[in-house]
Scaffold this motif. Structure first.
Motif, PDB file in Angstrom:
ATOM      1  N   VAL A 361       2.226   1.579  -8.110  1.00  0.00           N
ATOM      2  CA  VAL A 361       1.871   3.209  -8.359  1.00  0.00           C
ATOM      3  C   VAL A 361       2.690   4.381  -8.390  1.00  0.00           C
ATOM      4  N   TRP A 419       1.138   5.911  -0.846  1.00  0.00           N
ATOM      5  CA  TRP A 419       1.579   6.586  -2.223  1.00  0.00           C
ATOM      6  C   TRP A 419       0.164   6.670  -2.973  1.00  0.00           C
ATOM      7  N   MET A 420      -1.099   6.399  -2.480  1.00  0.00           N
ATOM      8  CA  MET A 420      -1.613   7.430  -3.312  1.00  0.00           C
ATOM      9  C   MET A 420      -2.361   8.399  -3.357  1.00  0.00           C
ATOM     10  N   LEU A 423       0.312  10.437  -5.750  1.00  0.00           N
ATOM     11  CA  LEU A 423       0.051  10.566  -7.026  1.00  0.00           C
ATOM     12  C   LEU A 423      -1.447  11.286  -6.940  1.00  0.00           C
TER      13      LEU A 423
END
Length: 453
Positions: A361, A419-420, A423
């Motif tokens: 990611v 962690w998405m 992003l």
């Protein structure tokens, strides 16, 4: 416009940027050395450093962000050949940055008990508190150092802060080794030893940059203080008007990364340790982008002083292109080395495997992370800070954090979901900030610079 119009600026951009990159990496290397040495003590001590530094990085982002106000004002004064104005900005900036160091130290001591109420592993909190007590005091020399650094950066003299940070890292490594493990006549202090090493290295860093700058002919006139110009509230107000929104910009971004530490802590000690490893690696590549962000502030500030707005736009886009290419290389390296890099931190299969997943990611958001910090730097050079601050809040806390919180639950995606959210936040920030810079730079050309046939 031909591609060469942008690529021909790469050399000058890098000449200004590379000392900043190395200097910023020096700051991260303090954390890296702590992580590598403490990681050998186990997952709980590594997680404790992560937890303690979570509060430190939040408060430090406010102070460093505030000090960033010094650079565009110095750069504009330098572009306009205004020595008196530049000297006044430097002196007032040093006073305010030093006061902010004291404020952040007190703030950390007051905030310390919060660690007990964040649903973190009890053994991690008990280890983190003594570490945090010592590192908090290092805010005093660090913020004073930042004032000298941003002043020198504004004059395009970026290498002196690089020397200071790199040498301070040598000091940090030496004292970490002696005090963490109890080498020679030194006691074995483990986490507290790492904190003392950080404290000593930051006092050294401040002393070194003060000593080297005051002896250089380029800076001699700026070091002359007079009672007549020592305190001007209008200068303080201008620094605060730029510095406070800039501090909030950094706070919003650092806070969402710090939130991942707490969210990962809710998943357990191993996920928190893996999160710390991935954050540390992503921080190192981010500091390369920060160097180009400072370059954007300096060069845009110079062009504002010269009132050369077409050049301002061309130079800015050359920096955007350069950071895009560099961060693309880092993204590729993260993917290729995802199973190797975490092994340098800790010998724990579960932690290494989790960190490798997070690096995938991290590889994806390298491009947006690099772009957003450089565009912010360019906007700072334009002294446009209020709307970008709102953009940062929306991107990270209205878009990014809800995604991290929802998908970061153990029954959904866990660490990957956290962690998405990063992003989503970074990509939103990069796009919105680009629209803002494109609008402002075109408006400057249209309204303040006549068309040239």
């Amino acid at each position: 416009m031909q591609l060469t119009a942008y690529t021909k600026e790469f050399k000058k951009n890098l000449n200004i940027a590379y000392p900043v990159m190395l200097g910023q990496l020096g700051h991260v290397m303090v954390g890296l050395v702590d992580n590598l040495m403490i990681g050998r003590l186990g997952a709980a001590p590594l997680a404790a450093v992560s937890l303690g530094n979570a509060l430190v990085f939040i408060t430090m982002s406010l102070g460093i962000g505030f000090s960033f106000a010094i650079t565009p004002l110095i750069a504009e004064a330098d572009g306009a050949d205004d020595l008196e104005g530049g000297r006044s900005y430097f002196h007032h900036g040093l006073i305010l940055s030093s006061l902010s160091g004291l404020f952040l130290f007190i703030m950390l001591l007051i905030a310390k008990p919060l660690l007990y109420y964040l649903d973190q592993p009890p053994e991690v909190v008990e280890l983190a508190i003594p570490y945090l007590n010592i590192v908090a005091f290092s805010m005093l020399p660090l913020m004073a150092f930042q004032a000298f650094k941003q002043f020198a950066d504004g004059l395009s003299q970026t290498r002196y802060s690089m020397y200071a940070t790199l040498l301070s890292n040598v000091v940090n490594v030496v004292f970490n080794y002696l005090l963490i493990y109890g080498i020679w006549i030194f006691p074995r202090l483990e986490l507290e030893g790492a904190a003392i090493g950080t404290l000593i290295s930051r006092f050294f860093m401040l002393w070194f940059i003060w000593e080297i700058l005051r002896r250089k002919s380029k800076f001699v006139e700026y070091f002359k203080w007079s009672k007549k110009e020592m305190i001007k509230w209008t200068i303080f107000k201008r620094l605060l008007a730029l510095g406070f929104p800039t501090a909030l910009q950094m706070f919003f971004e650092v806070a969402i990364f710090t939130a991942t530490v707490f969210l990962a802590g809710n998943l357990g000690t191993n996920p928190q340790a893996a999160n710390q490893i991935a954050l540390n690696l992503a921080s190192m590549t981010f500091m390369i982008a920060v160097g180009l962000g400072v370059t954007a502030t300096i060069r845009v500030g110079n062009q504002v002083g010269l009132k050369a707005y077409r050049e301002l736009r061309r130079i800015s886009f050359s920096i955007f292109l350069l950071v895009f290419l560099i961060m693309g290389v880092f993204a590729l390296l993260f993917i290729l080395l995802k199973d190797i890099l975490p092994g340098f931190y800790i010998d724990n299969f579960e932690v290494v495997n989790l960190a490798a997943q997070l690096l995938i990611v991290a590889a994806v958001f390298q491009l947006s992370d690099g772009m957003q910090v450089v565009i912010l730097g360019a906007l700072r050079g334009l002294q446009d800070v209020k709307l970008p601050t709102l953009i940062c809040f929306i991107a990270y806390w209205v878009i990014g954090f809800p995604v991290s919180y929802y998908f970061g639950q153990p029954e959904r995606m866990g660490s990957m979901g956290i962690w998405m959210g990063l992003l989503a936040g970074l990509t939103s920030s990069a796009l919105l900030l680009y629209f803002r810079f494109n609008y402002l730079s075109r408006k400057l050309i249209r309204t303040k610079e006549p068309l040239i046939a």
